[in-house]
Scaffold this motif. Sequence first.
Motif, PDB file in Angstrom:
ATOM      1  N   THR A 197       4.582   9.911 -36.560  1.00 54.07           N
ATOM      2  CA  THR A 197       5.090   9.575 -35.107  1.00 54.07           C
ATOM      3  C   THR A 197       3.845   8.394 -34.705  1.00 54.07           C
ATOM      4  O   THR A 197       4.561   7.189 -34.101  1.00 54.07           O
ATOM      5  N   ALA A 198       2.717   8.519 -34.982  1.00 54.91           N
ATOM      6  CA  ALA A 198       1.785   7.513 -34.596  1.00 54.91           C
ATOM      7  C   ALA A 198       1.891   6.267 -35.308  1.00 54.91           C
ATOM      8  O   ALA A 198       1.890   4.887 -35.005  1.00 54.91           O
ATOM      9  N   LEU A 199       2.190   6.573 -36.605  1.00 55.10           N
ATOM     10  CA  LEU A 199       2.690   5.216 -37.445  1.00 55.10           C
ATOM     11  C   LEU A 199       3.498   4.420 -37.178  1.00 55.10           C
ATOM     12  O   LEU A 199       3.592   3.219 -36.908  1.00 55.10           O
ATOM     13  N   ASN A 200       4.678   5.096 -36.669  1.00 49.14           N
ATOM     14  CA  ASN A 200       5.990   4.492 -36.228  1.00 49.14           C
ATOM     15  C   ASN A 200       5.650   3.648 -34.965  1.00 49.14           C
ATOM     16  O   ASN A 200       5.978   2.342 -34.788  1.00 49.14           O
ATOM     17  N   ALA A 201       4.936   4.232 -34.098  1.00 43.43           N
ATOM     18  CA  ALA A 201       4.568   3.639 -32.760  1.00 43.43           C
ATOM     19  C   ALA A 201       3.553   2.484 -33.009  1.00 43.43           C
ATOM     20  O   ALA A 201       3.686   1.390 -32.371  1.00 43.43           O
ATOM     21  N   ILE A 202       2.664   2.572 -33.846  1.00 38.32           N
ATOM     22  CA  ILE A 202       1.463   1.431 -34.144  1.00 38.32           C
ATOM     23  C   ILE A 202       2.346   0.477 -34.686  1.00 38.32           C
ATOM     24  O   ILE A 202       2.029  -0.876 -34.361  1.00 38.32           O
ATOM     25  N   SER A 203       3.215   0.708 -35.943  1.00 40.57           N
ATOM     26  CA  SER A 203       3.838  -0.510 -36.421  1.00 40.57           C
ATOM     27  C   SER A 203       4.535  -1.118 -35.561  1.00 40.57           C
ATOM     28  O   SER A 203       4.851  -2.470 -35.530  1.00 40.57           O
ATOM     29  N   ASN A 204       5.520  -0.241 -34.467  1.00 37.60           N
ATOM     30  CA  ASN A 204       6.306  -1.009 -33.629  1.00 37.60           C
ATOM     31  C   ASN A 204       5.489  -1.903 -32.860  1.00 37.60           C
ATOM     32  O   ASN A 204       5.728  -3.215 -32.441  1.00 37.60           O
ATOM     33  N   VAL A 205       4.245  -1.518 -32.327  1.00 36.88           N
ATOM     34  CA  VAL A 205       3.396  -2.472 -31.458  1.00 36.88           C
ATOM     35  C   VAL A 205       3.003  -3.319 -32.256  1.00 36.88           C
ATOM     36  O   VAL A 205       3.342  -4.612 -31.438  1.00 36.88           O
ATOM     37  N   LYS A 206       2.613  -3.487 -33.427  1.00 41.97           N
ATOM     38  CA  LYS A 206       2.098  -4.632 -34.069  1.00 41.97           C
ATOM     39  C   LYS A 206       3.553  -5.542 -34.417  1.00 41.97           C
ATOM     40  O   LYS A 206       3.059  -6.720 -34.330  1.00 41.97           O
TER      41      LYS A 206
END
Length: 458
Positions: free
Chosen positions: A229-238
């Motif tokens: 979940t965090a990976l999805n959010a971080i990659s989306n922010v990036k």
Amino acid sequence: MIQPREIKQTNATKYNEYLEKEGRDRTGEKQGKTLDINYEGYLTKNAPNPTRTWGSERWLERMGLYQGGFPTPEEIERITNGLRASDGSQLATFKGTAAENRIAFTDYTFSVPKSISVEIAYLRASGKTEDNLRARAMTDVITDSITSALQEVSDVASLGRKRTDKNTITPRHAEIGGFVNNHEVARPVGTSIEAPHAHVHCRVPNMAVMDDGAVCAVNNYEIRNNWLTALNAISNVKMREGLKPLGYRCEDVVFSEGKKEWRQIDLVHRNEEVNLLMSPRHADVKRAEQELFQEKQHVLLDRVQKKAEAAGRDIPRELTTEQIKKCRPTRKEQEILGQRIKQKKNDLAPEQLYKEWGQELEARNYQSAWRGDEAKTEGDYKATLDQVKNQVLQHDALTENSSYFTRADIYKYCSQEALRRDLTSAQIHELSAAVESELIALPGSEDSANGLFTTKHM
């Protein structure tokens, strides 16, 4: 509704065996022949860019690779055998984890929203040099967003694991890396051509590098169960912050599928009608799921009626609400349906594919989502920091279901808030560290993968 796919994982030991297994098991059918393409061939065939390396400096040096390099098939083969890519020296063997002493891989596949895939297709089809360069820049942003997100998570999480005795596996801080390929197309459905579908295959070999330079296994269980979940959010922010300088404005959107909800970016200036028309496979999958749902209800009702008749009870004319819920396709059944409607790719040359896309988009009067300098915006980090700390520390945002939580929970919460409030990826780490500094570390938590924390008033 278009469902952007999450980062997902598929274990592979040998690429050709993996693809054969995918064709055999994921479709629910037994195929008696060996597939004529190996996994490396699948990833590179018709891909706009060759296989590249990614990872931390320490990991790449230990593996005999370099950042952003283009590894040869021989170098990739060495890594799959647990050997250093540059000189063939032995790196690691993990007994019992890989057949024939080969190293297992995990393929984290990151798919972008359909609106971004369609925009890339439009740019590819225009034939203009500046549009093609912009499409390439968008693809680079997408690729870098997932690889850098994985690297940053490895900085704060224990993504390595080491067996300390026969019955104990200890999480270790370790850095990871691997190979990356990006694709821009999906498989065709029926007689249609491949639809635009930008996605990245980020392969992680089962070799992490600990702080002392020693090689250990990758803690994929930790990634899959605590950090996706965090990976999805971080990659989306990036991805959002990378698309802004290119002239694309994004917004966060909450998607849902049944009871499941997740947050992901989407282009502000998108054409939902065109997105749906360029997603034939999605519609076919949904249709197949509905047919299976109805079939399972019919079978269950027949079984319930026969059981009631045999017991001498009143025969029900319809299922109860709870019985109907049980008939909904399971995640495994959904995966099988998705694989069954896949067809062999048409193998159109990229130029022909772009032409087909261009004609389709022109017929739909598609307008580019590019907005130039108008796209550049920025969130208020200071206000968000104060609000999120207040939510976590005073309003029990992380202790709703448990009196303690982990670093993965903190990052999961803060990254979702950063996505919602238009913060940068760097601010996610600042926000998470600021929240963690206000918490109490529970005794013995240093031995866990992510630590254990609670608030001061719990």
